[in-house]
Structures are given as structure tokens and as C-alpha cells.
Design an enzyme around this catalytic site. Sequence first.
Site, short mmCIF file in Angstrom:
data_model
loop_
_atom_site.label_atom_id
_atom_site.label_comp_id
_atom_site.label_asym_id
_atom_site.label_seq_id
_atom_site.Cartn_x
_atom_site.Cartn_y
_atom_site.Cartn_z
N PHE A 122 0.82 -1.21 0.00
CA PHE A 122 0.00 0.00 0.00
C PHE A 122 0.86 1.27 0.00
O PHE A 122 0.55 2.23 -0.71
CB PHE A 122 -0.92 0.02 1.22
CG PHE A 122 -2.00 -1.02 1.21
CD1 PHE A 122 -2.83 -1.17 0.11
CD2 PHE A 122 -2.17 -1.87 2.29
CE1 PHE A 122 -3.83 -2.13 0.10
CE2 PHE A 122 -3.17 -2.84 2.29
CZ PHE A 122 -3.99 -2.97 1.19
N GLU A 123 1.89 1.27 0.82
CA GLU A 123 2.67 2.49 1.03
C GLU A 123 3.63 2.77 -0.11
O GLU A 123 3.85 3.94 -0.45
CB GLU A 123 3.46 2.39 2.35
CG GLU A 123 2.60 2.20 3.59
CD GLU A 123 1.78 3.43 3.92
OE1 GLU A 123 2.13 4.53 3.46
OE2 GLU A 123 0.79 3.30 4.66
N GLY A 124 4.21 1.73 -0.71
CA GLY A 124 5.26 1.95 -1.70
C GLY A 124 6.53 2.43 -1.02
O GLY A 124 6.52 2.83 0.15
#
Length: 409
Positions: free
Chosen positions: A285-287
Site C-alpha cells: 500500500f505504502e510503496g
Amino acid sequence: MGNQTNNDLGRLTAATEQLYRELRELRAVTDAGFTQLGADVTALRKTQADTERKVSAAAAWSDLKFDAITWATLLSIIFVSQVYVAAIRNAPGWLKAMLPGMEQPAADGEAPAGAAESKQVVAFSRPGDLLRKGVDLEGYTISSTVGWRHVFGGKDWHEGYDLATPVGTPLYTVLPVEVQCLSEAQSGGGGIGAAYTVGNEKHLWLHLDSCTAGSYGIGEQFATTGNTGRSTGAHLDYRVKDLASGEWVRPYADVLRLAINPNAAIAASNPAIDAPGMTELIKSFEGFHPTPYWDFQQHSWGYGTKAPGATGTIDEAQAERELLAYLERNCLPAIAPLGLAEHQASALASFCYNVGPAQFTGSDTYRHAQAGNHQAAADALMSWTKAGGKVLPGLVKRREKERAVYLGG
């Protein structure tokens, strides 16, 4: 009258001639004296030069003898040392055992005696399993663990392990450390305290009865537990702070165990304290961001952890360490006691990381998970899709994925 004058002139002339002769004699004597003086000075200078040459030669000879003796001594020491080493290398085992500092050879595949991988070093290599309230540790009970608790009429987030110990219980060092004692004013309500640093972390021991500052080796008593400061009873409070970030991290279970009992047995390998792959869902999700970016209320980097400022860089390995540190500090203390399956814990870790520990533990999702109502816990995730009063497609997608993972999908 004329004759008298002539006589006077004759006598004057004779006297003048006599004076002239005496002056010439005096000059001759003076010249001879100066000549002799010059000769004496020359001779004296020659004698002085001869003396200086003799003194210089003697000093040079003395220096040469000193250098020769020094080198001969050093060469003798080196020679004797080499002979000693060669003799000891081939000495029988019984003789090596009698000599101080000699180690027995290790068997094939084993670490040499005295190798750094001691149980003390292992104890500092991992936080270990989260100790639960009520667990026995070396004959004493964990009275409070990392997480929320109700104390002094309110709700309080506790950063350490509390161990119910009688006043006067000795504490021992686990590694060679420099112990600093803290006054009640310095400990911030923790009463008498002790602190030492290992690597980049400070270990704090609070509510003590006594502390003795100084340098210690392994297994030496440095303090006794007590009931000082803001306390509800006799106990020890042990906690750890990361000096780089200034944040509290999960205390080391085995360090606490060895501080109470230096002879305690500990596991020889690192246990799996977190569900495998727990961070993978969050990272998806965050990358990864190698440089800081503005993230709502702060500068973030890596996988969404707080950056120290608007500049700098971070690599993926350090970013994952910071992510794990955040989870250990803020989310796992609340998730671990629930006894969830791996996929459920991973989903809740992602949810907690996104909304923060206070929102997480106050959510319906957490309440239903505590009660074992897992369908309701998963469904309640979908109520967390807004930011600033607006539904965000990114949050909808994240909650759907977390819900699916929680339910085993």
C-alpha cells in the site's frame, strides 16, 4: 745669567731624552706582553677545542652503546616470544589448561571458546516474544506489559515491562556496561533509576531501591529493585529507548531474564516474534520512497515512517527496520494478546499502521477481534474509508484488501 740658562736647557734636554728612552722600553715590554697574551689565548682556544672534541666523541660513544643495548634487548624479547609461542602451540592440552588465557581448541563446526556469540550477546540481538501480563519470569510475575493499562484512575500507555519483585531484589549486568544512576527528578516519576547504553539503545531500570554507578562486567550486581517514585507497589519497570529516533521500543525479554538471574537459560536462536510477511501487505500500500515527502501532517519516507526533516535519503533495508520498529512499538502490543492467525494479524497490523494506535484500539474492528467475532471485525474495517470527511478511492481499496486478508482471502 747666560751660563745659568744654558745649563738649565742642557738638563732639560737630558731629562727629555731619558723619558723618551723609558717610553720606548715600556712600549717594548707592552708589545711583548700582548704578544704573549695572544699566544696564551690561542693555546687556550686550542685546548678548549680539543676538550670539546673529546667530550663529543665520548657522548657519541655513549649514545651508540645505548642504542646497541636497546636493539639487542628488543631483538631478544622478540626471539624469546617467538620461541614461547611456538612451544605453546605444540604444548599438550593439559599444559594449555594450566596456563592463564589459553583456550581449548574447538571441535569441528563449533565456535571457539569465548566466542562473541554468548547467550548474553544473543539476549541483545532480539526483543523476543512479547511478555504477557501474569507470565512467570524467573520466579516473579509480569504485572504489566507494553500497551494500554488502567492505573491511577486513568488510561495510560505503558512502554515497559513491570515485574513484581520484593524490595531489595538484586539486578545484574548482562554485558560489560557503564551504569548511570538517576535521581527521582531525572527519571520522570520512575523513582530511583539506572541506565546504560548498548549499541544505539538506552536500557532503563526504574522504581529501584538502590543503584551504584560505575563500570561493570558481565553478571555483576548494579542495583536492587524497590518501590520508589510514582508506584502502585514494589516492582521493577524495565524499558528501552532507541537513541536515534528518540522512540521507545519493545524491551528485551531475555535481557530482563538475565538481569534477574545471570544463570537463566535462554533460547539459542531467534524466535519468530512477528507473523511472516506482516510487513508485505503494508509495503504494497505504502510503496517505497527513498526521499522525504509531505504526508498530511508530517514529512515521511521509506514505507511511510516519519522522516527527520524535508531532506535526506533512506534505503529499503533501513526503511523496513523503521517500519518494524513502528509496529513493535505501536501495534503489536495490542495485536499479540488477541491470539490471531497470521493473516488476521497481518490485516490488523496494516490497519493500525494506517490509522494509528489510538484510533486502532478504539475501533469497532479491534473490539470485535477481542471478542472473537471475526466477521464483524472484518466488516467494520469498511467504515474507515474517509479522510477530511471525504471517501477516498485509495482507502476504499486498502480496506477491501485488509478485509479480504483478515477473512483468509
